[in-house]
Design an enzyme around this catalytic site. Structure first.
Site, PDB file in Angstrom:
ATOM      1  N   ALA A   1       0.798  -1.236   0.000  1.00 25.14           N
ATOM      2  CA  ALA A   1       0.000   0.000   0.000  1.00 25.14           C
ATOM      3  C   ALA A   1       0.833   1.291   0.000  1.00 25.14           C
ATOM      4  O   ALA A   1       0.672   2.147  -0.883  1.00 25.14           O
ATOM      5  CB  ALA A   1      -0.979  -0.036   1.169  1.00 25.14           C
TER       6      ALA A   1
ATOM      7  N   ASP B   1      -3.913  -2.536   3.875  1.00 19.47           N
ATOM      8  CA  ASP B   1      -4.136  -1.751   2.656  1.00 19.47           C
ATOM      9  C   ASP B   1      -5.173  -0.664   2.873  1.00 19.47           C
ATOM     10  O   ASP B   1      -5.209   0.329   2.153  1.00 19.47           O
ATOM     11  CB  ASP B   1      -4.569  -2.665   1.512  1.00 19.47           C
ATOM     12  CG  ASP B   1      -3.390  -3.526   1.094  1.00 19.47           C
ATOM     13  OD1 ASP B   1      -3.137  -4.544   1.758  1.00 19.47           O
ATOM     14  OD2 ASP B   1      -2.692  -3.125   0.141  1.00 19.47           O
TER      15      ASP B   1
ATOM     16  N   ASN C   1      -6.523  -6.373   4.499  1.00 22.47           N
ATOM     17  CA  ASN C   1      -5.132  -6.732   4.166  1.00 22.47           C
ATOM     18  C   ASN C   1      -5.146  -7.953   3.237  1.00 22.47           C
ATOM     19  O   ASN C   1      -6.222  -8.466   2.887  1.00 22.47           O
ATOM     20  CB  ASN C   1      -4.331  -6.999   5.455  1.00 22.47           C
ATOM     21  CG  ASN C   1      -2.837  -7.077   5.201  1.00 22.47           C
ATOM     22  OD1 ASN C   1      -2.272  -6.219   4.505  1.00 22.47           O
ATOM     23  ND2 ASN C   1      -2.169  -8.093   5.717  1.00 22.47           N
ATOM     24  N   LYS C   2      -3.987  -8.377   2.867  1.00 20.99           N
ATOM     25  CA  LYS C   2      -3.819  -9.501   1.925  1.00 20.99           C
ATOM     26  C   LYS C   2      -4.703 -10.680   2.306  1.00 20.99           C
ATOM     27  O   LYS C   2      -4.842 -11.018   3.485  1.00 20.99           O
ATOM     28  CB  LYS C   2      -2.337  -9.903   1.925  1.00 20.99           C
ATOM     29  CG  LYS C   2      -1.937 -11.040   1.029  1.00 20.99           C
ATOM     30  CD  LYS C   2      -2.379 -10.912  -0.405  1.00 20.99           C
ATOM     31  CE  LYS C   2      -2.003  -9.614  -1.074  1.00 20.99           C
ATOM     32  NZ  LYS C   2      -2.649  -9.434  -2.407  1.00 20.99           N
TER      33      LYS C   2
HETATM   34  O1  MRU Z   1      -1.153  -7.322  -3.280  1.00 21.63           O
HETATM   35  P1  MRU Z   1      -0.050  -6.679  -2.507  1.00 21.63           P
HETATM   36  O2  MRU Z   1       1.235  -7.425  -2.537  1.00 21.63           O
HETATM   37  O3  MRU Z   1       0.102  -5.209  -2.896  1.00 21.63           O
HETATM   38  O4  MRU Z   1      -0.578  -6.698  -1.023  1.00 21.63           O
HETATM   39  C1  MRU Z   1       0.226  -6.147  -0.027  1.00 21.63           C
HETATM   40  C2  MRU Z   1      -0.356  -6.296   1.326  1.00 21.63           C
HETATM   41  O5  MRU Z   1      -1.444  -6.802   1.509  1.00 21.63           O
HETATM   42  C3  MRU Z   1       0.412  -5.687   2.445  1.00 21.63           C
HETATM   43  O6  MRU Z   1       0.263  -6.426   3.593  1.00 21.63           O
HETATM   44  C4  MRU Z   1      -0.153  -4.271   2.668  1.00 21.63           C
HETATM   45  O7  MRU Z   1      -0.108  -3.531   1.468  1.00 21.63           O
HETATM   46  C5  MRU Z   1       0.549  -3.551   3.722  1.00 21.63           C
HETATM   47  S1  MRU Z   1       2.140  -3.058   3.150  1.00 21.63           S
HETATM   48  C6  MRU Z   1       3.007  -2.143   4.220  1.00 21.63           C
END
Ligand code: MRU
Length: 340
Positions: free
Chosen positions: A50, A229, A239-240
């Protein structure tokens, strides 16, 4: 953190970024000179995480201003292309809206906008270090901590959010072992978290996503720390994909579940997690690994890229302005509503 790589940086009027699609096998930097190239890099996950995509988008606006050469309508159209790159991480929209506000107030001078984008990058690193030092207080010495996906230096301008907490704990002299969930389908934990922690000499062990709940139940995890995110006004955390399962397992095993994120990840205009748009990515991320098909041809798949963890499962949120805990929704409102 050893300064052995940079996620993204500005050089010779271009945006340079580490190509995260080919890590850990190859360390290759791509040089981008148009806003469209930046939008494509965000969409295809050359850069991801993010805060990192927010910083990339801010520099994308700089490149757009250079291309538009004073044509504001063209510049705004490029901002819209950047904003359409990915839907879930609010940092992308936060950065673009911030750059638009600067354009409205001070005009579209590219060197002024470049200085603003650089400020966003520098402040992101400072925010990570600050939340890291707050969060490190919650990490016991001689402990095992678990994380999901990659919320590290690679997902930010540097230091990281969840991994920043671990870096700060190590810098404070604590002895920690990190368990990194592999994080199917794209394996950001197995590939990126393992790569960057190994590079820093931080003790990291990769586990399959399926192992996390069992290890927590067996008392082998002292704390979970993840990134986010987008955090809704009621404290729900997006989040992911797979983060929600980790949070449920942590609750069942009485393991604290912490979230580390900058204030730019908190969306007070989003009342609850149900209001957060969840990106669905292409089936190939599930059907293939590293370009090799592993599922039967033609089998239908679903690929939601993010999930929502209800605030009730979150022990505390670490940010650069402090730690939100207990009644998270109330604490967020008290701290942030005046800034809206
Ligand atoms: O799909 P991505 O790799 O962009 O997903 C990233 C995540 O879900 C992270 O955990 C989130 O962005 C936090 S990053 C500091």
């Amino acid at each position: 953190m050893k300064d052995s790589f940079k996620t993204l940086f500005w050089q010779d009027n271009k945006l340079v970024m580490l190509d995260q699609r080919i890590l850990p096998y190859e360390e290759k930097y791509l040089t981008l000179s148009t806003a469209r190239e930046v939008a494509d890099a965000i969409k295809t996950m050359v850069v991801r995480g993010a805060p990192a995509i927010g910083v990339a988008a801010a520099f994308g606006v700089v490149l757009a201003a250079m291309e538009a050469n004073g044509n504001t309508a063209k510049l705004m159209a490029s901002c819209d292309i950047l904003a359409a790159a990915r839907p879930t991480a609010v940092n992308l929209f936060w950065a673009i809206n911030h750059m638009k506000d600067v354009i409205e107030a001070h005009g579209a001078d590219a060197s002024m906008l470049r200085a603003e984008a650089q400020r966003i990058l520098d402040e992101d690193i400072a925010a990570c270090r600050k939340m890291g030092s707050y969060g490190a207080e919650y990490i016991p010495d001689n402990s095992t901590v678990l994380t999901h996906c990659n919320a590290g230096a690679l997902a930010t301008a540097g230091w990281g959010t969840a991994l920043g907490v671990f870096r700060s704990a190590v810098a404070a002299g604590k002895n920690i072992r990190v368990l990194a969930d592999e994080t199917r389908p794209r394996l950001q934990g197995g590939k990126l978290t393992a790569w960057e922690l190994q590079k820093d000499g931080i003790d990291v062990t990769v586990i399959s996503d399926n192992a996390a709940a069992s290890l927590m139940r067996m008392g082998q995890v002292d704390a979970v720390v993840v990134g986010s995110d987008r955090i809704a006004a009621n404290g729900d955390v997006c989040n992911k994909i797979g983060t929600y399962s980790v949070a449920l397992a942590a609750k069942a095993a009485n393991v604290p579940f912490y979230v580390a994120a900058p204030v730019s990840t908190i969306d007070m205009n989003c009342p609850t997690g149900d209001d957060i748009p969840i990106e669905e990515r292409e089936a190939e991320e599930v059907t293939h690994i590293n370009g090799v098909q592993i599922l039967p041809s033609g089998v239908p798949v679903r690929n939601p890229a993010f999930d929502v963890t209800p605030a009730a499962l979150v022990t505390a949120i670490f940010t650069e302005i402090g730690v939100f805990k207990d009644n998270i929704a109330k604490a967020l409102k008290e701290a942030l509503v005046r800034d809206l």
